[in-house]
Design a protein around this motif. Structure first.
Motif, PDB file in Angstrom:
ATOM      1  N   TYR A  30       0.822  -1.205   0.000  1.00  0.00           N
ATOM      2  CA  TYR A  30       0.000   0.000   0.000  1.00  0.00           C
ATOM      3  C   TYR A  30       0.860   1.262   0.000  1.00  0.00           C
ATOM      4  O   TYR A  30       0.507   2.263  -0.620  1.00  0.00           O
ATOM      5  CB  TYR A  30      -0.930  -0.005   1.218  1.00  0.00           C
ATOM      6  CG  TYR A  30      -2.116  -0.932   1.048  1.00  0.00           C
ATOM      7  CD1 TYR A  30      -3.371  -0.439   0.702  1.00  0.00           C
ATOM      8  CD2 TYR A  30      -1.985  -2.314   1.229  1.00  0.00           C
ATOM      9  CE1 TYR A  30      -4.450  -1.284   0.537  1.00  0.00           C
ATOM     10  CE2 TYR A  30      -3.057  -3.168   1.062  1.00  0.00           C
ATOM     11  CZ  TYR A  30      -4.289  -2.649   0.716  1.00  0.00           C
ATOM     12  OH  TYR A  30      -5.365  -3.494   0.535  1.00  0.00           O
ATOM     13  N   TRP A  37      -5.438   6.180  -0.440  1.00  0.00           N
ATOM     14  CA  TRP A  37      -6.317   5.069  -0.101  1.00  0.00           C
ATOM     15  C   TRP A  37      -7.524   5.577   0.666  1.00  0.00           C
ATOM     16  O   TRP A  37      -7.434   6.549   1.418  1.00  0.00           O
ATOM     17  CB  TRP A  37      -5.580   4.029   0.731  1.00  0.00           C
ATOM     18  CG  TRP A  37      -4.454   3.376   0.003  1.00  0.00           C
ATOM     19  CD1 TRP A  37      -3.126   3.630   0.160  1.00  0.00           C
ATOM     20  CD2 TRP A  37      -4.556   2.375  -1.011  1.00  0.00           C
ATOM     21  NE1 TRP A  37      -2.386   2.855  -0.696  1.00  0.00           N
ATOM     22  CE2 TRP A  37      -3.233   2.074  -1.428  1.00  0.00           C
ATOM     23  CE3 TRP A  37      -5.623   1.707  -1.608  1.00  0.00           C
ATOM     24  CZ2 TRP A  37      -2.966   1.120  -2.412  1.00  0.00           C
ATOM     25  CZ3 TRP A  37      -5.353   0.769  -2.588  1.00  0.00           C
ATOM     26  CH2 TRP A  37      -4.037   0.482  -2.974  1.00  0.00           C
ATOM     27  N   TYR A  38      -8.634   4.883   0.501  1.00  0.00           N
ATOM     28  CA  TYR A  38      -9.868   5.261   1.175  1.00  0.00           C
ATOM     29  C   TYR A  38     -10.411   4.102   2.007  1.00  0.00           C
ATOM     30  O   TYR A  38     -10.235   2.931   1.669  1.00  0.00           O
ATOM     31  CB  TYR A  38     -10.931   5.691   0.162  1.00  0.00           C
ATOM     32  CG  TYR A  38     -10.800   7.138  -0.245  1.00  0.00           C
ATOM     33  CD1 TYR A  38     -11.618   8.110   0.321  1.00  0.00           C
ATOM     34  CD2 TYR A  38      -9.838   7.535  -1.165  1.00  0.00           C
ATOM     35  CE1 TYR A  38     -11.495   9.444  -0.040  1.00  0.00           C
ATOM     36  CE2 TYR A  38      -9.705   8.864  -1.531  1.00  0.00           C
ATOM     37  CZ  TYR A  38     -10.541   9.815  -0.957  1.00  0.00           C
ATOM     38  OH  TYR A  38     -10.399  11.135  -1.299  1.00  0.00           O
ATOM     39  N   VAL A  53      -2.707  -6.008  -2.291  1.00  0.00           N
ATOM     40  CA  VAL A  53      -2.876  -5.039  -3.371  1.00  0.00           C
ATOM     41  C   VAL A  53      -2.865  -5.758  -4.711  1.00  0.00           C
ATOM     42  O   VAL A  53      -2.377  -6.884  -4.830  1.00  0.00           O
ATOM     43  CB  VAL A  53      -1.769  -3.957  -3.354  1.00  0.00           C
ATOM     44  CG1 VAL A  53      -1.811  -3.146  -2.072  1.00  0.00           C
ATOM     45  CG2 VAL A  53      -0.393  -4.585  -3.548  1.00  0.00           C
ATOM     46  N   HIS A  63      -4.677  -1.184  -7.341  1.00  0.00           N
ATOM     47  CA  HIS A  63      -5.855  -1.182  -6.474  1.00  0.00           C
ATOM     48  C   HIS A  63      -5.581  -1.980  -5.208  1.00  0.00           C
ATOM     49  O   HIS A  63      -4.619  -2.762  -5.125  1.00  0.00           O
ATOM     50  CB  HIS A  63      -7.092  -1.741  -7.206  1.00  0.00           C
ATOM     51  CG  HIS A  63      -6.959  -3.188  -7.607  1.00  0.00           C
ATOM     52  ND1 HIS A  63      -7.243  -4.227  -6.760  1.00  0.00           N
ATOM     53  CD2 HIS A  63      -6.567  -3.754  -8.770  1.00  0.00           C
ATOM     54  CE1 HIS A  63      -7.042  -5.370  -7.381  1.00  0.00           C
ATOM     55  NE2 HIS A  63      -6.619  -5.105  -8.607  1.00  0.00           N
ATOM     56  N   THR A  90     -10.146   0.769  -3.444  1.00  0.00           N
ATOM     57  CA  THR A  90      -9.626   1.978  -4.084  1.00  0.00           C
ATOM     58  C   THR A  90      -8.913   1.577  -5.364  1.00  0.00           C
ATOM     59  O   THR A  90      -8.052   0.697  -5.364  1.00  0.00           O
ATOM     60  CB  THR A  90      -8.634   2.712  -3.167  1.00  0.00           C
ATOM     61  OG1 THR A  90      -9.263   2.984  -1.902  1.00  0.00           O
ATOM     62  CG2 THR A  90      -8.200   4.037  -3.789  1.00  0.00           C
ATOM     63  N   ILE A 214      -1.677   5.132   6.087  1.00  0.00           N
ATOM     64  CA  ILE A 214      -1.907   3.715   5.827  1.00  0.00           C
ATOM     65  C   ILE A 214      -0.872   2.858   6.543  1.00  0.00           C
ATOM     66  O   ILE A 214      -1.113   1.702   6.862  1.00  0.00           O
ATOM     67  CB  ILE A 214      -1.905   3.424   4.314  1.00  0.00           C
ATOM     68  CG1 ILE A 214      -2.439   2.025   4.010  1.00  0.00           C
ATOM     69  CG2 ILE A 214      -0.504   3.620   3.727  1.00  0.00           C
ATOM     70  CD1 ILE A 214      -3.892   1.851   4.312  1.00  0.00           C
TER      71      ILE A 214
END
Length: 218
Positions: A30, A37-38, A53, A63, A90, A214
């Protein structure tokens, strides 16, 4: 989307409260992403967890998904109906992506990409108990194709419109329900597409927010 898993699934905490090395590698994937990122906003106070990921042919992170609530058990287990979770996907908004062999380009990532990843994600957490083991591959192939067809027709009758806050701003999402749970997809002002799926948690009360650190998920 032509993506592959880059790192292993999140592992449980090791002795002394430290995460195992595989969890550290998951977070590292990440951290390599060039986009934000959400996850669910601060109204959600339960546990959060990472999935691997996804990367493109050149190894670029494209993503990833952040789970909230119960981490789903294996498909088809009797406890699945009692699980409550929401997973936020995301997806980087890439207008041009290289093909795996490097000789061409792939279709750009869009809201449909997020919708498809969310739909397939929900399938991966679901397994009808009445289906025989020998038929599982056929069932999954059929349902995956259906998820793609639905994602490719976001203006179709299978979808409704739902407005949810993203970083505090009302944002339109495409939304659908099925016997397995719900799926939604939309875009943010930060140049990424969002997908989400869940079961046991209503989508109508959710809000999304950018994750500021993150690395804390390690």
């Amino acid at each position: 989307m032509e993506t592959t898993s880059r790192v292993g699934a999140q592992a449980p905490a090791a002795e002394g409260g430290q995460r195992a090395p595989s969890a550290r590698r998951t977070v590292d994937g990440y951290l390599l992403a060039p986009f934000p990122w959400y996850g669910l906003d601060d109204a959600f106070t339960g546990p959060r967890w990472l999935t691997p990921v996804g990367t493109g042919a050149d190894g670029t992170v494209e993503h990833g998904s952040i789970g909230h609530g119960d981490e789903p058990s294996l498909r088809g287990e009797s406890t699945a109906d009692a699980e409550r979770f929401a997973v936020v996907v995301t997806v980087a908004a890439n207008p041009v992506r290289r093909s795996p062999d490097g000789t061409g380009v792939l279709e750009a990532t869009t809201v449909s990409s997020a919708a498809w990843l969310a739909g397939v994600g929900l399938l991966s957490r679901t397994w009808p108990g009445q289906i025989d083991h020998s038929l599982r591959d056929d069932w999954l192939e059929q349902q995956t194709e259906t998820a793609w067809e639905l994602a490719d027709d976001l203006d179709g009758a299978a979808w409704s419109t739902l407005s949810l806050p993203v970083d505090g701003e009302p944002t339109p999402f495409h939304y659908r329900e099925s016997e397995f749970g719900w799926v939604l997809a939309g875009s943010t002002r930060e140049g990424v597409h969002l997908g989400a799926y869940g079961r046991g948690m209503s989508a109508y009360g959710l809000g999304f927010a950018m994750i500021r650190d993150i690395g804390a998920y390690a």
